[in-house]
Design a protein around this motif. Sequence first.
Motif, PDB file in Angstrom:
ATOM      1  N   VAL A   1       0.838  -1.205   0.000  1.00 56.46           N
ATOM      2  CA  VAL A   1       0.000   0.000   0.000  1.00 56.46           C
ATOM      3  C   VAL A   1       0.868   1.247   0.000  1.00 56.46           C
ATOM      4  O   VAL A   1       0.624   2.209  -0.736  1.00 56.46           O
ATOM      5  N   SER A   2       1.911   1.227   0.837  1.00 60.55           N
ATOM      6  CA  SER A   2       2.824   2.366   0.925  1.00 60.55           C
ATOM      7  C   SER A   2       3.485   2.643  -0.423  1.00 60.55           C
ATOM      8  O   SER A   2       3.551   3.793  -0.873  1.00 60.55           O
ATOM      9  N   ALA A   3       3.960   1.589  -1.078  1.00 62.53           N
ATOM     10  CA  ALA A   3       4.630   1.744  -2.370  1.00 62.53           C
ATOM     11  C   ALA A   3       3.668   2.204  -3.457  1.00 62.53           C
ATOM     12  O   ALA A   3       3.986   3.101  -4.257  1.00 62.53           O
ATOM     13  N   ILE A   4       2.476   1.620  -3.493  1.00 64.33           N
ATOM     14  CA  ILE A   4       1.496   1.967  -4.526  1.00 64.33           C
ATOM     15  C   ILE A   4       1.044   3.420  -4.392  1.00 64.33           C
ATOM     16  O   ILE A   4       0.962   4.159  -5.375  1.00 64.33           O
ATOM     17  N   PHE A   5       0.746   3.830  -3.153  1.00 64.42           N
ATOM     18  CA  PHE A   5       0.279   5.201  -2.976  1.00 64.42           C
ATOM     19  C   PHE A   5       1.392   6.205  -3.241  1.00 64.42           C
ATOM     20  O   PHE A   5       1.147   7.302  -3.753  1.00 64.42           O
ATOM     21  N   ALA A   6       2.628   5.826  -2.905  1.00 63.81           N
ATOM     22  CA  ALA A   6       3.759   6.699  -3.215  1.00 63.81           C
ATOM     23  C   ALA A   6       3.907   6.871  -4.721  1.00 63.81           C
ATOM     24  O   ALA A   6       4.205   7.972  -5.211  1.00 63.81           O
ATOM     25  N   ALA A   7       3.685   5.792  -5.467  1.00 60.72           N
ATOM     26  CA  ALA A   7       3.738   5.876  -6.929  1.00 60.72           C
ATOM     27  C   ALA A   7       2.642   6.798  -7.450  1.00 60.72           C
ATOM     28  O   ALA A   7       2.859   7.591  -8.378  1.00 60.72           O
ATOM     29  N   ALA A   8       1.459   6.715  -6.840  1.00 64.63           N
ATOM     30  CA  ALA A   8       0.351   7.576  -7.252  1.00 64.63           C
ATOM     31  C   ALA A   8       0.686   9.048  -6.998  1.00 64.63           C
ATOM     32  O   ALA A   8       0.434   9.914  -7.847  1.00 64.63           O
ATOM     33  N   LEU A   9       1.272   9.330  -5.842  1.00 64.05           N
ATOM     34  CA  LEU A   9       1.638  10.714  -5.527  1.00 64.05           C
ATOM     35  C   LEU A   9       2.734  11.234  -6.454  1.00 64.05           C
ATOM     36  O   LEU A   9       2.731  12.403  -6.838  1.00 64.05           O
ATOM     37  N   THR A  10       3.659  10.351  -6.822  1.00 65.76           N
ATOM     38  CA  THR A  10       4.717  10.741  -7.751  1.00 65.76           C
ATOM     39  C   THR A  10       4.129  11.101  -9.109  1.00 65.76           C
ATOM     40  O   THR A  10       4.520  12.096  -9.729  1.00 65.76           O
ATOM     41  N   ALA A  11       3.163  10.304  -9.559  1.00 67.53           N
ATOM     42  CA  ALA A  11       2.496  10.594 -10.834  1.00 67.53           C
ATOM     43  C   ALA A  11       1.731  11.915 -10.759  1.00 67.53           C
ATOM     44  O   ALA A  11       1.724  12.700 -11.711  1.00 67.53           O
ATOM     45  N   ALA A  12       1.100  12.161  -9.604  1.00 69.69           N
ATOM     46  CA  ALA A  12       0.319  13.391  -9.455  1.00 69.69           C
ATOM     47  C   ALA A  12       1.195  14.637  -9.517  1.00 69.69           C
ATOM     48  O   ALA A  12       0.712  15.722  -9.879  1.00 69.69           O
TER      49      ALA A  12
END
Length: 290
Positions: A158-169
Amino acid sequence: MSDQTKGLLITFFGVLFVVPDSLFVRLISADALTIAFWRLLLAGGFSTLWILLSSGTEPFRAVLRTGRYGLIYIVGVGSSGVLFVLAVSLTSVANVVFILASLPVFASIFSRIFLTEPFSTRTWLTIAAVIPGLAIIAYGSGETENASLAGDLLALGVSAIFAAALTAARHARATSMVPAVAMGYTIAAFVVAPFADPMSVPVSQAPLVLGHGAVILFSSILLAIGPRFITSAEVGLLVLLESVLAPLLAWAVIGEDPGAYTLIGGAIVIGALFVSNLWLLIRLRRIAAL
């Protein structure tokens, strides 16, 4: 009121709303996917309705115009919303929130890979401190009640996936991601619907289900708005409140003892991130004062 003050207040209340999230998962008598379905459907559905009534479809079209970055954010938010509930159902609340605190580390790694941002000395030292802390938490999962390595790994995902989402944002920072949160939650709810049993939740627990949806709705909106007005260091310091308060709330309400290993590992993770963000904040203040 200055933008900074506004951002701090919005983010602070967003963090407070998210604190009881994991406790609701514990209190609702249903399987994990059913809880995830109602959690995402209520938060996603109501936020979608609110956006449509207040601004029409344009905010959603604006997110879609960001292309793959908006899509990554939508998928990341939706999938992490499901996996979070599964993680809490498999391991202790303290393990989940302490592991999720590692999100800034993943965000730094993804920023280095995809945005070619160099690692600073602060980042290297933070990673060097956080990894042993996570290892201690994982080691203690075999001896802590309600904890398991499988749940810990899901929390790390979850931590990695959400971090990826924030990076994309960050590629689309000019576009509000509140509509993306609404889309991500709603789509994820429909994806898990065939595997859930929505009507299995007792009627007596309807207030808990509605309360769960409400805290996710408000926290998602506030945490999508507030960080746009303050620095990442200030956001990082405020978000650490959830990592401290959520296990204490679960301990006080349902007597879930986090265990010695989790407390030691969590203290290392939280301490490292606190020092790191404080270090960055002081540095930014000094630069601004020049």
